[in-house]
Design an enzyme around this catalytic site. Structure first.
Site, PDB file in Angstrom:
ATOM      1  N   LYS A  14     -64.085  85.259   6.577  1.00 33.61           N
ATOM      2  CA  LYS A  14     -65.439  85.586   7.336  1.00 33.61           C
ATOM      3  C   LYS A  14     -66.178  86.616   6.731  1.00 33.61           C
ATOM      4  CE  LYS A  14     -64.404  89.556   9.131  1.00 33.61           C
ATOM      5  NZ  LYS A  14     -65.147  91.157   8.941  1.00 33.61           N
ATOM      6  N   ASP A 138     -60.721  91.070  15.391  1.00 27.64           N
ATOM      7  CA  ASP A 138     -61.501  90.056  14.861  1.00 27.64           C
ATOM      8  C   ASP A 138     -60.489  88.565  15.230  1.00 27.64           C
ATOM      9  OD1 ASP A 138     -63.327  91.669  13.486  1.00 27.64           O
ATOM     10  OD2 ASP A 138     -62.414  91.566  11.686  1.00 27.64           O
TER      11      ASP A 138
END
Ligand code: C5P
Length: 291
Positions: A14, A138
């Site tokens: 990401k 995350d």
């Protein structure tokens, strides 16, 4: 369930198009507003069911014991499900480490989702996400499977954003890494010394949300923001150089991803992104990717 049954899953990476630190919390974490963007650069995880225990194997220079987030995720799920079955986890790393690309968290999320299938637990994504939040801030984003998402809280409260935007990202990882914990510690110290030194754009995350929702067409360079650029210390010159190079090479925006050290550039056209990669690959010691 048959032992030695294996599954292989991809653990994507990401970048954060937006990461605004709102303040420090009592538990030591920081409250954030962030926009996550999932990218196809991925690690590969092979999970094999065993009679008991957790074994982690990899050729990468990462911890193989309980400090590894993927190991931690397996141990947590095993305990939560009160299951005696075990697993052998093999990780083939492609996502650089200490890079701000979420590699460790994504491996942990892939282990949770994969073991849910391998051990036939029938957990919902919501339940896996809750466990994931205990492993790392995350992890819930990767469990969510969203391409774009808004993260709140310490980044673990995920609101998927539906968008048909398909853009090209060029990633440059300089030869040094940055520890997430260190970056947040430096941020906390420096934001006290220089309050208001780095302020988010006036429209906040809304500028990028409008673009993702198709309400504006041009990639809004002004919307890209990362509070953690304040914590770069001596690295600020090298990171600024990489951002400028990406812009010179035609990127519509360039930013540090998460706590770094990767810098990414966003391109609307594949040809421009590939040309930029050819140029940037000449830079010594840097890893360059286009996705
Ligand atoms: O949650 P995760 O393990 O990824 O966080 C690593 C470190 O980064 C934490 O120990 C904390 O010091 C810092 N952090 C923070 N605020 C966040 C996320 C991480 O202070 N929202």
């Amino acid at each position: 369930m048959s032992l030695n049954r294996s599954i292989t899953i991809k653990a994507p990476s990401k970048v954060n198009w937006y990461l605004n630190i709102l303040g420090k919390r009592k538990d030591g974490y920081h409250n954030l507003e962030t926009i996550f963007v999932r990218l196809p650069l991925h690690d590969r995880i092979r999970l094999t069911a065993t009679k008991g225990g957790i074994v982690l194997e990899t050729k990468a220079p990462i911890p193989k014991g309980p400090e590894n987030l993927a190991y931690k995720a397996a141990a947590l799920l095993q305990k939560d499900a009160s299951i005696s079955l075990g697993v052998k986890i093999f990780i083939k790393k492609a996502i650089p480490m200490e890079a701000g690309l979420g590699g460790g968290s994504s491996d942990a999320a892939a282990v949770l989702v994969g073991l849910n299938r391998l051990w036939r637990l029938g957990y919902s994504l919501k339940r896996l996400s809750k466990l994931g939040a205990q492993v790392g801030s995350d992890v819930p984003f990767f469990v969510s499977e969203a391409r774009y998402a808004l993260g709140r809280g310490r980044g673990e409260r995920i609101h998927p954003i539906w968008s048909s935007r398909r853009l090209w990202h060029v990633l440059i990882k300089p030869p040094f890494g940055i520890s997430t914990r260190q970056a947040y510690q430096d941020y906390a110290r420096l934001s006290r010394q220089k309050p208001g030194f780095l302020t988010p754009p006036r429209g906040g995350a809304k500028i990028l949300l409008r673009f993702l929702q198709g309400r504006v067409n041009k990639i809004p360079q002004d919307g890209f923001f990362n509070s953690l650029e304040l914590a770069l210390n001596k690295r600020v010159t090298e990171i600024s150089k990489l951002k400028n190079l990406l812009i010179q090479q035609g990127a519509s925006a360039a930013l540090l991803s998460g706590s770094g050290s990767t810098v990414f550039g966003v391109f609307g056209k594949k040809g421009h992104a590939i040309r930029a990669v050819r140029f940037l690959k000449r830079r010594k010691g840097c890893q360059v990717f286009v996705v």
